[in-house]
Write a protein that holds these residues in place. Sequence first.
Motif, PDB file in Angstrom:
ATOM      1  N   LYS A 268       0.813  -1.220   0.000  1.00 21.68           N
ATOM      2  CA  LYS A 268       0.000   0.000   0.000  1.00 21.68           C
ATOM      3  C   LYS A 268       0.848   1.273   0.000  1.00 21.68           C
ATOM      4  CE  LYS A 268      -0.563  -0.077   4.988  1.00 21.68           C
ATOM      5  NZ  LYS A 268      -1.416  -0.272   6.100  1.00 21.68           N
ATOM      6  N   GLU A 269       2.055   1.229   0.553  1.00 23.86           N
ATOM      7  CA  GLU A 269       2.923   2.404   0.585  1.00 23.86           C
ATOM      8  C   GLU A 269       3.605   2.673  -0.752  1.00 23.86           C
ATOM      9  OE1 GLU A 269       3.166  -0.026   2.920  1.00 23.86           O
ATOM     10  OE2 GLU A 269       2.472   0.982   4.732  1.00 23.86           O
ATOM     11  N   GLY A 270       3.685   1.650  -1.601  1.00 26.57           N
ATOM     12  CA  GLY A 270       4.342   1.818  -2.895  1.00 26.57           C
ATOM     13  C   GLY A 270       4.852   0.502  -3.439  1.00 26.57           C
ATOM     14  N   GLU A 271       5.836   0.594  -4.317  1.00 26.01           N
ATOM     15  CA  GLU A 271       6.410  -0.588  -4.953  1.00 26.01           C
ATOM     16  C   GLU A 271       7.914  -0.608  -4.726  1.00 26.01           C
ATOM     17  OE1 GLU A 271       5.358  -0.552  -9.048  1.00 26.01           O
ATOM     18  OE2 GLU A 271       3.224  -0.759  -8.641  1.00 26.01           O
ATOM     19  N   THR A 272       8.450  -1.819  -4.663  1.00 25.13           N
ATOM     20  CA  THR A 272       9.892  -1.954  -4.479  1.00 25.13           C
ATOM     21  C   THR A 272      10.383  -3.205  -5.182  1.00 25.13           C
ATOM     22  OG1 THR A 272      11.680  -1.913  -2.856  1.00 25.13           O
ATOM     23  CG2 THR A 272       9.747  -3.230  -2.300  1.00 25.13           C
ATOM     24  N   ASN A 273      11.678  -3.249  -5.449  1.00 24.88           N
ATOM     25  CA  ASN A 273      12.331  -4.413  -6.041  1.00 24.88           C
ATOM     26  C   ASN A 273      13.403  -4.909  -5.097  1.00 24.88           C
ATOM     27  OD1 ASN A 273      11.110  -4.851  -8.613  1.00 24.88           O
ATOM     28  ND2 ASN A 273      12.032  -2.928  -9.288  1.00 24.88           N
ATOM     29  N   PHE A 274      13.414  -6.202  -4.856  1.00 27.49           N
ATOM     30  CA  PHE A 274      14.451  -6.826  -4.050  1.00 27.49           C
ATOM     31  C   PHE A 274      15.490  -7.396  -5.005  1.00 27.49           C
ATOM     32  CE2 PHE A 274      10.713  -6.913  -1.374  1.00 27.49           C
ATOM     33  CZ  PHE A 274      11.214  -6.512  -0.151  1.00 27.49           C
ATOM     34  N   SER A 275      16.761  -7.152  -4.696  1.00 26.81           N
ATOM     35  CA  SER A 275      17.820  -7.640  -5.575  1.00 26.81           C
ATOM     36  C   SER A 275      17.933  -9.155  -5.467  1.00 26.81           C
ATOM     37  CB  SER A 275      19.155  -6.982  -5.240  1.00 26.81           C
ATOM     38  OG  SER A 275      19.609  -7.398  -3.985  1.00 26.81           O
ATOM     39  N   ARG A 276      18.387  -9.753  -6.575  1.00 32.65           N
ATOM     40  CA  ARG A 276      18.517 -11.205  -6.629  1.00 32.65           C
ATOM     41  C   ARG A 276      19.758 -11.557  -7.428  1.00 32.65           C
ATOM     42  NH1 ARG A 276      15.065 -15.617  -9.837  1.00 32.65           N
ATOM     43  NH2 ARG A 276      14.950 -13.947 -11.351  1.00 32.65           N
ATOM     44  N   PHE A 277      20.546 -12.468  -6.898  1.00 35.08           N
ATOM     45  CA  PHE A 277      21.693 -13.018  -7.593  1.00 35.08           C
ATOM     46  C   PHE A 277      21.386 -14.492  -7.815  1.00 35.08           C
ATOM     47  CE2 PHE A 277      23.290  -9.206  -5.811  1.00 35.08           C
ATOM     48  CZ  PHE A 277      24.381  -8.822  -6.571  1.00 35.08           C
ATOM     49  N   SER A 278      21.621 -14.979  -9.020  1.00 34.46           N
ATOM     50  CA  SER A 278      21.243 -16.354  -9.303  1.00 34.46           C
ATOM     51  C   SER A 278      22.340 -17.103 -10.052  1.00 34.46           C
ATOM     52  CB  SER A 278      19.939 -16.397 -10.097  1.00 34.46           C
ATOM     53  OG  SER A 278      20.074 -15.679 -11.288  1.00 34.46           O
ATOM     54  N   TYR A 279      22.232 -18.434  -9.979  1.00 34.65           N
ATOM     55  CA  TYR A 279      23.155 -19.323 -10.675  1.00 34.65           C
ATOM     56  C   TYR A 279      22.450 -20.654 -10.905  1.00 34.65           C
ATOM     57  CZ  TYR A 279      27.031 -22.544 -11.472  1.00 34.65           C
ATOM     58  OH  TYR A 279      27.850 -23.500 -11.999  1.00 34.65           O
ATOM     59  N   TYR A 280      22.584 -21.185 -12.109  1.00 33.72           N
ATOM     60  CA  TYR A 280      22.016 -22.499 -12.406  1.00 33.72           C
ATOM     61  C   TYR A 280      23.149 -23.467 -12.703  1.00 33.72           C
ATOM     62  CZ  TYR A 280      19.435 -26.288 -14.545  1.00 33.72           C
ATOM     63  OH  TYR A 280      18.930 -27.529 -14.846  1.00 33.72           O
ATOM     64  N   ASP A 281      23.250 -24.520 -11.901  1.00 37.37           N
ATOM     65  CA  ASP A 281      24.254 -25.563 -12.058  1.00 37.37           C
ATOM     66  C   ASP A 281      23.675 -26.621 -13.002  1.00 37.37           C
ATOM     67  OD1 ASP A 281      26.136 -27.542 -11.852  1.00 37.37           O
ATOM     68  OD2 ASP A 281      25.953 -27.806  -9.690  1.00 37.37           O
ATOM     69  N   LYS A 282      24.090 -26.597 -14.267  1.00 35.00           N
ATOM     70  CA  LYS A 282      23.541 -27.509 -15.275  1.00 35.00           C
ATOM     71  C   LYS A 282      23.882 -28.966 -14.975  1.00 35.00           C
ATOM     72  CE  LYS A 282      23.698 -24.140 -18.960  1.00 35.00           C
ATOM     73  NZ  LYS A 282      24.367 -23.708 -20.188  1.00 35.00           N
ATOM     74  N   GLU A 283      25.081 -29.188 -14.469  1.00 36.08           N
ATOM     75  CA  GLU A 283      25.537 -30.548 -14.217  1.00 36.08           C
ATOM     76  C   GLU A 283      24.668 -31.245 -13.162  1.00 36.08           C
ATOM     77  OE1 GLU A 283      29.454 -32.482 -12.237  1.00 36.08           O
ATOM     78  OE2 GLU A 283      29.788 -30.973 -13.797  1.00 36.08           O
TER      79      GLU A 283
END
Length: 161
Positions: free
Chosen positions: A54-69
């Motif tokens: 209700k106060e507004g909008e925000t974005n939370f940072s995200r760091f990602s990695y996908y281990d294919k093996e």
Amino acid sequence: MALHKLDFEDFDEIEYHLIAIHTSLEDYRLAYFINQKLPINLGKSKDGIHISIKEGETNFSRFSYYDKENEVTWNLIQNKNEVIQQKNENSQDLFSNVNMEVSTKVYLLPEFKKVDYFLKIENTEEMITERIQLLLNTIENISTAYALDINKIKSKNNLIF
């Protein structure tokens, strides 16, 4: 006409483990130290986690990695952020017609307000998660890291991305 029924068992639920991290490090520095300790390569995700309140909008940072093996997905997610609102005060006093910025703290998982970051690991075993937790606790600038019981999280929907 054929009738198709869906059962909840037809849907695969993605199994994941969640590690809470308490630290004063910035997100990019924490990702760097985690990359040094673990055999992963967390990188800044272009898609942050968008939350509207209700106060507004925000974005939370995200760091990602996908281990294919091993087919394991890693996400380092910020838990705390701020929403800044502009407020106009129209009163007849010394501070009349002043634009004020009001800052409100917002949490990805509000039931864990003291946690700074979460490490979400998808498709891994609990024993591996315990070893990861021990390695995270060896990082000098991390106060503590511990596994959370995902069944006790009320705002699980915020972890779907």
